[in-house]
Structure formats: structure tokens, C-alpha cells
Enzyme design. Structure first.
Site, PDB file in Angstrom:
ATOM      1  N   SER A   1      -6.735  -8.418   8.897  1.00 53.63           N
ATOM      2  CA  SER A   1      -5.575  -7.536   9.002  1.00 53.63           C
ATOM      3  C   SER A   1      -4.573  -7.844   7.909  1.00 53.63           C
ATOM      4  O   SER A   1      -4.004  -8.940   7.862  1.00 53.63           O
ATOM      5  CB  SER A   1      -4.897  -7.695  10.370  1.00 53.63           C
ATOM      6  OG  SER A   1      -3.609  -7.090  10.324  1.00 53.63           O
TER       7      SER A   1
ATOM      8  N   ASP B   1      -8.837   2.844   7.375  1.00 50.54           N
ATOM      9  CA  ASP B   1      -8.065   4.035   7.757  1.00 50.54           C
ATOM     10  C   ASP B   1      -8.851   5.327   7.542  1.00 50.54           C
ATOM     11  O   ASP B   1      -8.349   6.411   7.848  1.00 50.54           O
ATOM     12  CB  ASP B   1      -6.762   4.095   6.947  1.00 50.54           C
ATOM     13  CG  ASP B   1      -5.818   2.969   7.329  1.00 50.54           C
ATOM     14  OD1 ASP B   1      -5.907   2.465   8.472  1.00 50.54           O
ATOM     15  OD2 ASP B   1      -4.990   2.576   6.486  1.00 50.54           O
TER      16      ASP B   1
ATOM     17  N   ARG C   1      -4.075  10.960  11.425  1.00 53.36           N
ATOM     18  CA  ARG C   1      -5.384  11.032  10.766  1.00 53.36           C
ATOM     19  C   ARG C   1      -6.416  11.780  11.621  1.00 53.36           C
ATOM     20  O   ARG C   1      -7.334  12.389  11.085  1.00 53.36           O
ATOM     21  CB  ARG C   1      -5.877   9.641  10.395  1.00 53.36           C
ATOM     22  CG  ARG C   1      -4.938   8.918   9.425  1.00 53.36           C
ATOM     23  CD  ARG C   1      -5.630   7.821   8.657  1.00 53.36           C
ATOM     24  NE  ARG C   1      -4.671   6.836   8.164  1.00 53.36           N
ATOM     25  CZ  ARG C   1      -3.876   7.002   7.120  1.00 53.36           C
ATOM     26  NH1 ARG C   1      -3.892   8.131   6.434  1.00 53.36           N
ATOM     27  NH2 ARG C   1      -3.028   6.045   6.743  1.00 53.36           N
TER      28      ARG C   1
ATOM     29  N   ARG D   1       6.132  -1.715   1.400  1.00 52.35           N
ATOM     30  CA  ARG D   1       6.376  -3.024   0.776  1.00 52.35           C
ATOM     31  C   ARG D   1       7.401  -2.919  -0.339  1.00 52.35           C
ATOM     32  O   ARG D   1       8.225  -3.819  -0.527  1.00 52.35           O
ATOM     33  CB  ARG D   1       5.065  -3.603   0.259  1.00 52.35           C
ATOM     34  CG  ARG D   1       4.144  -4.071   1.394  1.00 52.35           C
ATOM     35  CD  ARG D   1       2.727  -4.181   0.933  1.00 52.35           C
ATOM     36  NE  ARG D   1       1.822  -4.787   1.903  1.00 52.35           N
ATOM     37  CZ  ARG D   1       1.231  -4.139   2.906  1.00 52.35           C
ATOM     38  NH1 ARG D   1       1.463  -2.850   3.099  1.00 52.35           N
ATOM     39  NH2 ARG D   1       0.403  -4.778   3.721  1.00 52.35           N
TER      40      ARG D   1
END
Ligand code: S3P
Length: 433
Positions: A169, A317, A389, A28
Site C-alpha cells: 500500500s 485502480d 471507477r 502529494r
């Protein structure tokens, strides 16, 4: 040849670690700095493949970006109306965040563009962004099954919408808000569960008038962004692997410096504490508007829990790491309400269940979760499914395994955590590249 790790028990984990910058914030920061009027400096920028892909895309869109040193970017913003048509497809790499946020932004530009991604990203669902954007007037083509490439026609006048997200989301919310910056009237988004609010907080820091509270955000189109400097906190999602590793390896004590503790990201901290983990926050501070603290984690016996469903979006996550903590606990852990894990960089419910079974555990999978029955872990060969991950989670699990664990296809770890293996080895992991 695909890169792999050989991992097994190492030493008790000790030391003070600097975890790399937050991925969500880094994406961002570069996007909003590019759209701002004036020059912004970003410190702590994640030098991962995902975030570098986003920076490279903005260079292709005509934004001057300097890298005076690693993890620093100086971005010469071109203003909301200053992006230039690219000369070919824009490659988002592995990054769902990059592609979905860019879809909202590029749908509002006067020029056409095409977004492509790697093999994993090319399988991920994009209708969740293209449908609401179409309702705003955008024209975006996907493949028949709703996957990338995204062919964005551009040149459409967008109108604001009031959109109730069907799934929680932050990426979809952010895509709509970015399109909303260019739309007529007001754009508002409500969520079934609050998700990370970096877009809202950072747009406000860049001078945009935006009204937001957990679960809702609203802005007016036609606003400009004013350059500002961004300090990126250390990524809680990367820290998570060390929180679990130190919790499960006897004799461990790690200090993770200045980790971002945005409440929409720290569900795992709560879950681990419910399991009995010993994690203390020290030196609390504010870093670029975000709460940060050192996390001091010591080994502690863990017990299985029913993960509260309300925590799921705040730890979306962190389930690969949570599964490993659960594997080493006393008593079963139950996960529900986490169907979104099936559409991440891999199907993380399936990847974790299969991998833990390979190491000797019983894991019962359901459509939206799993029950993990802990037990002694053995060795074996684990498919990471090219998911960063999953690879890191099994490097952590190996620290408690009775045999050697071969983790296959680990190159993708560089998307979010370059240098993970060296940092892990340095504090005591048994891990060979
Ligand atoms: C992200 C939002 C989450 C998360 C992803 C990063 C973001 O995805 O899983 O790693 O930066 O907005 P969803 O919005 O698809 O849940």
C-alpha cells in the site's frame, strides 16, 4: 435525487483528448508544498473533489493557497513546523489517500486534530496506518472496527521504525514516511510488492534526503523541505477508461496526450497488450520528473488472459476497466491476488461482478479475484455503489451493450475525473447525463 447516466452504443471513438491531472501526484504536491519553506507552484493540479478537499484542509491548517487559474495552485509553504491547529474536524471527503497520508503527518504535530470522510471513506480500514503510527509513538483513536473518524491526539514525540508492510500500500508507506520526517532517527519501510513511489520521488524533489528503490524507502527525521514547482502529469487511471473504450469499440482511434507512465501505475497497459490491444506510445518526455507519452489506441480484438499476479499492485485502480475489457474479449480472464479491491471506494470485485451479471455475463467471484466469461452484453440498471471507477467502467461497457445501460449514483465521478461525461460524449460515447 441521485444523479445517473443513460448510456448505450455511440459512434466509433475518435479524437485527441487531454486527460486531467494525476490524483496521487496532486494530493502529494499540495501537502509537500504546504510543508516546504517558500512558495511552490503546482501546474496540472487535478480539480477533483478529492484533491480539492486536501487543499481545503491545508488552508484550514493555516497554509495560504492561491488559485490563479483552474489546475494551477500557488502554495505559500509554512515549513514543517508551521501548521496551525484547525478549528474543527477536517473533511477528507472520499479520499483514502488524503486521510491516510494526513494521519501520518498530523500524528506528528503538536496539536490535536480529527479527520472525517464521506459515507464510503467512513467504512474503510484505517488500522493499517494507525497501528504502525502507534508503534512510532502516535496516539490515534478510530471507531471500534478501525474505521474513521480518526481522532489524532498530537503532541507526542515520535521515534523512527523499520516497518515491513503486511499489504502492498502506497498510502500506508507514505503515512509512515511523513511521520518519519518528524521522528527521531531513521524510518524505513519495506513492501511485499513495490507500490507507486510518488512520495519518495517528490520528497526528493523537495530537497529531502531519502533512499529508495522498488519495494523499500528510508529517510532520517528532522529534515526540512525546500519549495519547488510541480508539473502534474495526466492521470493514467483516468486514461485507462479511454484505453479500454477505444480497444473494444470497432473503428476507434484515440490519442491521449502526455499521460503519466510511472511504471508502478501502468500494469493495465501491460495487461491490455497481453490481451492483444493496439496501444502505441508517442512523443515520450519527462514531465515534472515523471515519464509521460501520448498514448495512441486503436480498436483491436482482445483475448482473455490470466492476469499475472505480479502486475496487480501496478494496476490496483484499473480493475474496473480491466473487467470491461475482459467482458468484451474472446475467452475467459482470470484475476487472482487482488483482495485489496474489496476495501477500495467500494468492494470492486463484488460491484463489477454484480454489474456484469446484470448485463448478462457469467462472472465467478473468489475471495481475491474473479473469472470473467465474456459474451454479448445487454442493457440493465447498474449500481455504482457511489464509486467513481465503477460508474466510469459501466459507461465504457455500455458502448458495446445491445441495450441501454442506466448507471446509478454517478456524482462521485467528480472526485477523480470531473468532466468525464463531456469528454466521453465529445469523442463518440453514447452517454446522457
Ligand atoms: C494511492 C494508493 C493506492 C490507490 C489509491 C491511491 C496513493 O491505494 O488505490 O487510489 O495515492 O498512494 P493503496 O495504497 O491503499 O493500495
Amino acid at each position: 435525487m441521485l444523479q445517473h447516466w443513460m448510456a448505450g452504443t455511440g459512434r466509433p471513438l475518435r479524437g485527441t483528448l487531454a486527460i486531467p491531472g494525476d490524483k496521487s501526484v496532486s494530493h502529494r504536491a499540495v501537502m509537500f508544498a504546504a510543508l516546504a519553506d517558500g512558495v511552490s507552484t503546482i501546474d496540472g493540479f487535478l480539480e477533483g473533489e478529492d484533491t480539492r478537499a486536501t487543499a481545503a484542509i491545508f488552508s484550514r491548517l493555516g497554509v495560504g493557497i492561491e488559485m490563479p487559474s483552474p489546475s494551477r495552485r500557488i502554495v505559500h509553504g509554512v515549513g514543517v513546523d508551521g501548521l496551525r491547529a484547525p478549528d474543527g474536524p477536517l473533511d477528507c471527503g472520499n479520499a483514502g489517500t488524503g486521510m491516510r497520508l494526513l494521519a501520518g503527518l498530523l500524528a506528528a504535530q503538536p496539536f490535536a486534530s480529527v479527520l472525517v470522510g464521506d459515507e464510503s471513506l467512513s467504512k474503510r480500514p484505517m488500522r493499517r496506518v494507525t497501528e504502525p503510527l502507534a508503534r512510532m509513538g502516535a496516539r490515534i483513536d478510530t471507531r471500534d472496527d478501525g474505521t474513521p473518524p480518526l481522532r489524532i491526539h498530537g503532541g507526542q514525540a515520535l521515534a523512527g521504525i523499520a516497518y515491513a508492510l503486511p499489504v502492498a500500500s502506497a498510502q500506508v508507506k507514505s503515512a509512515i514516511l511523513l511521520a518519519g520526517l518528524y521522528a527521531s532517527g531513521e524510518t524505513s519501510v519495506t513492501e511485499p510488492h513495490p507500490t507507486r513511489d510518488y512520495t519518495e520521488r517528490m520528497l526528493a524533489a523537495f530537497g529531502v534526503e531519502i533512499d529508495f528503490s522498488p519495494g523499500m524507502a528510508r529517510l532520517r527525521g528532522g529534515q526540512r523541505l525546500r519549495a519547488t514547482d510541480v508539473a502534474v502529469p495526466a492521470d493514467f487511471s483516468s486514461a485507462a477508461f479511454f484505453l479500454v473504450a477505444a480497444s473494444i469499440v470497432p473503428g476507434s482511434e484515440l490519442r491521449l496526450r502526455a499521460v503519466g507512465l510511472n511504471p508502478r501505475r501502468t500494469g493495465l497497459l501491460q495487461a491490455l497488450r497481453l490481451m492483444g490491444a493496439d496501444i502505441v506510445e508517442e512523443n515520450p518526455a519527462t514531465h515534472g520528473g515523471e515519464p509521460v507519452a501520448d498514448l495512441v489506441v486503436r480498436h483491436a480484438p482482445l483475448r482473455g488472459i490470466e492476469v499475472p499476479e505480479a502486475l496487480v499492485p501496478d494496476m490496483i485502480d484499473e480493475f474496473p476497466a480491466l473487467f470491461v475489457a475482459a467482458a468484451c474479449a474472446e475467452g475467459a480472464t482470470v484475476v487472482r491476488g487482488a483482495a485489496e479491491l474489496r476495501v477500495k471506494e467500494s468492494d470492486r470485485l463484488a460491484a463489477m461482478a454484480t454489474g456484469l451479471r446484470t448485463l448478462g455475463l457469467r462472472v465467478d467471484e473468489t475471495p481475491d479475484g474473479a473469472t470473467i466469461h465474456p459474451g454479448p452484453l445487454g442493457g440493465g440498471t447498474i449500481a455504482s455503489h457511489g464509486d467513481h471507477r465503477i460508474a466510469m467502467a459501466f459507461a465504457v461497457a455500455a458502448q458495446r451493450a445491445g441495450g441501454r445501460v442506466r448507471v446509478e449514483d454517478v456524482a462521485n465521478v467528480a472526485t477523480s475525473f470531473p468532466g468525464f461525461d463531456a469528454l466521453a460524449r465529445g469523442c463518440g460515447f453514447g452517454l446522457e447525463s
